[in-house]
Design a protein around this motif. Structure first.
Motif, mmCIF file in Angstrom:
data_model
loop_
_atom_site.group_PDB
_atom_site.id
_atom_site.type_symbol
_atom_site.label_atom_id
_atom_site.label_comp_id
_atom_site.label_asym_id
_atom_site.label_seq_id
_atom_site.Cartn_x
_atom_site.Cartn_y
_atom_site.Cartn_z
ATOM 1 N N ARG A 128 38.860 30.961 46.891
ATOM 2 C CA ARG A 128 39.430 31.971 45.990
ATOM 3 C C ARG A 128 38.538 33.198 45.817
ATOM 4 O O ARG A 128 37.321 33.118 45.853
ATOM 5 C CB ARG A 128 39.663 31.363 44.606
ATOM 6 C CG ARG A 128 40.725 30.286 44.549
ATOM 7 C CD ARG A 128 40.978 29.876 43.116
ATOM 8 N NE ARG A 128 39.888 29.081 42.572
ATOM 9 C CZ ARG A 128 39.628 28.967 41.270
ATOM 10 N NH1 ARG A 128 40.344 29.635 40.398
ATOM 11 N NH2 ARG A 128 38.640 28.199 40.850
ATOM 12 N N VAL A 129 39.196 34.331 45.589
ATOM 13 C CA VAL A 129 38.562 35.562 45.135
ATOM 14 C C VAL A 129 39.373 36.056 43.943
ATOM 15 O O VAL A 129 40.599 36.163 44.051
ATOM 16 C CB VAL A 129 38.536 36.637 46.243
ATOM 17 C CG1 VAL A 129 37.965 37.945 45.709
ATOM 18 C CG2 VAL A 129 37.714 36.164 47.437
ATOM 19 N N PRO A 130 38.725 36.323 42.770
ATOM 20 C CA PRO A 130 37.299 36.254 42.486
ATOM 21 C C PRO A 130 36.726 34.844 42.688
ATOM 22 O O PRO A 130 37.404 33.843 42.414
ATOM 23 C CB PRO A 130 37.191 36.685 41.024
ATOM 24 C CG PRO A 130 38.434 37.457 40.750
ATOM 25 C CD PRO A 130 39.489 36.812 41.596
ATOM 26 N N ALA A 131 35.484 34.798 43.129
ATOM 27 C CA ALA A 131 34.864 33.534 43.495
ATOM 28 C C ALA A 131 34.335 32.814 42.260
ATOM 29 O O ALA A 131 33.668 33.420 41.416
ATOM 30 C CB ALA A 131 33.722 33.789 44.467
ATOM 31 N N PRO A 132 34.624 31.515 42.128
ATOM 32 C CA PRO A 132 34.003 30.746 41.054
ATOM 33 C C PRO A 132 32.498 30.660 41.269
ATOM 34 O O PRO A 132 32.005 30.797 42.392
ATOM 35 C CB PRO A 132 34.671 29.367 41.175
ATOM 36 C CG PRO A 132 35.115 29.285 42.596
ATOM 37 C CD PRO A 132 35.475 30.678 43.002
ATOM 38 N N ARG A 160 46.759 29.770 52.182
ATOM 39 C CA ARG A 160 46.143 29.047 51.069
ATOM 40 C C ARG A 160 45.089 29.876 50.349
ATOM 41 O O ARG A 160 44.601 29.477 49.291
ATOM 42 C CB ARG A 160 45.505 27.750 51.586
ATOM 43 C CG ARG A 160 46.504 26.769 52.166
ATOM 44 C CD ARG A 160 45.800 25.665 52.926
ATOM 45 N NE ARG A 160 45.059 26.197 54.077
ATOM 46 C CZ ARG A 160 44.286 25.463 54.872
ATOM 47 N NH1 ARG A 160 44.126 24.159 54.618
ATOM 48 N NH2 ARG A 160 43.653 26.013 55.892
ATOM 49 N N GLY A 161 44.706 31.017 50.912
ATOM 50 C CA GLY A 161 43.758 31.899 50.253
ATOM 51 C C GLY A 161 44.443 32.738 49.191
ATOM 52 O O GLY A 161 45.666 32.688 49.012
ATOM 53 N N THR A 162 43.655 33.535 48.480
ATOM 54 C CA THR A 162 44.220 34.380 47.420
ATOM 55 C C THR A 162 44.464 35.800 47.892
ATOM 56 O O THR A 162 44.637 36.705 47.080
ATOM 57 C CB THR A 162 43.292 34.387 46.187
ATOM 58 O OG1 THR A 162 41.965 34.744 46.592
ATOM 59 C CG2 THR A 162 43.269 33.020 45.525
ATOM 60 N N GLN A 167 38.430 45.813 49.589
ATOM 61 C CA GLN A 167 37.490 46.237 48.543
ATOM 62 C C GLN A 167 36.935 45.024 47.792
ATOM 63 O O GLN A 167 35.746 44.976 47.459
ATOM 64 C CB GLN A 167 38.161 47.200 47.571
ATOM 65 C CG GLN A 167 37.238 47.736 46.491
ATOM 66 C CD GLN A 167 36.011 48.435 47.048
ATOM 67 O OE1 GLN A 167 36.114 49.203 48.013
ATOM 68 N NE2 GLN A 167 34.846 48.177 46.472
ATOM 69 N N GLU A 168 37.789 44.041 47.513
ATOM 70 C CA GLU A 168 37.315 42.828 46.833
ATOM 71 C C GLU A 168 36.300 42.089 47.695
ATOM 72 O O GLU A 168 35.279 41.595 47.192
ATOM 73 C CB GLU A 168 38.495 41.919 46.501
ATOM 74 C CG GLU A 168 39.371 42.406 45.360
ATOM 75 C CD GLU A 168 40.590 41.517 45.158
ATOM 76 O OE1 GLU A 168 40.919 41.243 43.982
ATOM 77 O OE2 GLU A 168 41.201 41.093 46.159
#
Length: 380
Positions: A128-132, A160-162, A167-168
């Motif tokens: 995930r992004v933002p990353a935990p 399955r990604g966000t 830029q992120e």
């Protein structure tokens, strides 16, 4: 003290037959056979290969999978599995599931491996992004939490990604690099590349126009297809590292996966610098099992795919052996900026692997000067 004698030594470059003296957890001498007279336990490694302990850049020691429900999660891994595969420096990561498999659990698993003799590391973040993160801040994780050396595996080109923007991803890379600069080690974002048609386009977009080097973004699973391999070769030519996943199945190969030996050769033929290519196992990751076209369950990728590949290359493709060995030792240590792994050198940490080509197996493994496997016997 231990004197390992008679082995063909690779540091990972071929050094010929050497006697290697270990004391206090370090390599203190590498000399011509018979030239040392010391009061040390002698290990006769005649006919065997002495190489650096494997740096496995992507593992899932607290288990992976989970798509499709809790029953589809793979089990946690034990230290013995890594030891018998010749791995002294596993790098643990979360994957798709960063809820049921949290960074706290991963941290506990990695610290447990350290307590049992391995020089284990971990990545903060997940798909995930933002990353935990462990501390609430990625750079803080890398700077202040000893086993954390980067972030990953962050998913791109995968449903399955966000679906992060360029830029992120650029911001995440900058934060990760800052943590590594402050810590003096680490600072890399490991990128999970899925089967999507965008392949590495997001990496190129994230780096273009920035002050970041391509080496901060480290794509793995680049042997999913020939098209992805070709983009990976270009990424390596631009200064990035690329990672081949060694674990696979007949079903995945039939769906387009390129075997590790073929992928390595294709990257080299495309001009990718050998020192920018790494090979990892994805240990603990889930691999589908199909019977007559129906999904029957999952198995877990294993780190023993790495020494098995080395042995097969030694027998069938010897021109690739030394390149693959560097891809499992020095190169991933360089990609992840690990200062004390991946090489055999005087004054360096004694992470040593003895391979027995005649028996086609891992014979012995030493981590920081301590035997964890000796003559095939696990000593943990």
């Amino acid at each position: 003290m231990y004197l390992i004698s008679g082995a063909e030594c690779f540091d990972p470059n071929s050094r010929g037959q050497l006697d290697v003296l270990v004391a206090g957890g370090e390599v203190v001498a590498m000399v011509q056979p018979g030239s040392l007279t010391v009061d040390a336990e002698r290990i006769d490694a005649t006919g065997k290969l002495l190489v650096p302990g494997i740096v496995d850049a992507l593992t899932h020691p607290c288990g992976g999978g989970g798509e499709g429900g809790f029953a589809n999660r793979t089990a946690e891994m034990d230290v013995e599995t890594f030891v018998r595969a010749g791995v002294t420096a596993p790098v643990g990561a979360l994957g798709t599931d960063s809820i049921g498999r949290s960074l706290d659990v991963l941290y506990g698993n990695v610290m447990g491996m350290r307590g049992q003799g391995l020089n284990a590391y971990m990545l903060s973040g997940a798909y995930r992004v933002p990353a935990p993160s462990l501390t609430g801040d990625i750079a803080r994780d890398i700077y202040l939490v000893a086993p954390v050396v980067g972030v990953g595996e962050v998913a791109i080109a995968d449903h399955r990604g966000t679906q992060p923007t360029a830029q992120e991803l650029r911001r995440l890379a900058a934060e990760t690099q800052l943590g590594g600069i402050l810590a003096g080690e680490g600072g890399t974002v490991l990128i999970h590349v899925g089967a999507g048609d965008s392949r590495l386009a997001l990496l190129r977009e994230a780096i273009e126009g920035s002050d970041l080097s391509p080496s901060v973004l480290y794509p793995t699973h680049v042997n999913r297809s020939t098209a992805l391999l070709d983009e990976a070769a270009d990424w390596a030519l631009q200064g990035g590292f690329v990672d081949i996943t060694v674990s696979t199945t007949p079903e995945l190969i039939a769906a387009g996966d390129i075997t590790a030996d073929q992928a390595l050769r294709r990257l080299l033929e495309a001009g990718a610098p050998a020192e920018r290519i790494t090979l990892s196992s994805d240990a603990g990751g889930s691999l589908p099992v199909y019977v007559d076209g129906e999904l029957e369950g999952l198995t877990a990728a294993s780190p023993d795919s790495l020494p098995k590949l080395l042995m097969s290359l030694l027998a069938d493709h010897p021109d690739l052996f030394q390149l693959a060995l560097a891809g499992m030792t020095r190169n991933p240590a360089s990609a992840l900026k690990l200062n004390t792994a991946g090489e055999i050198s005087v004054g360096g940490r004694a992470d040593l692997l003895i391979l027995d080509p005649a028996a086609d197996k891992v014979d012995s493994l030493m981590s920081s000067g301590k035997w964890l496997l000796r003559g095939g016997n696990y000593l943990g």
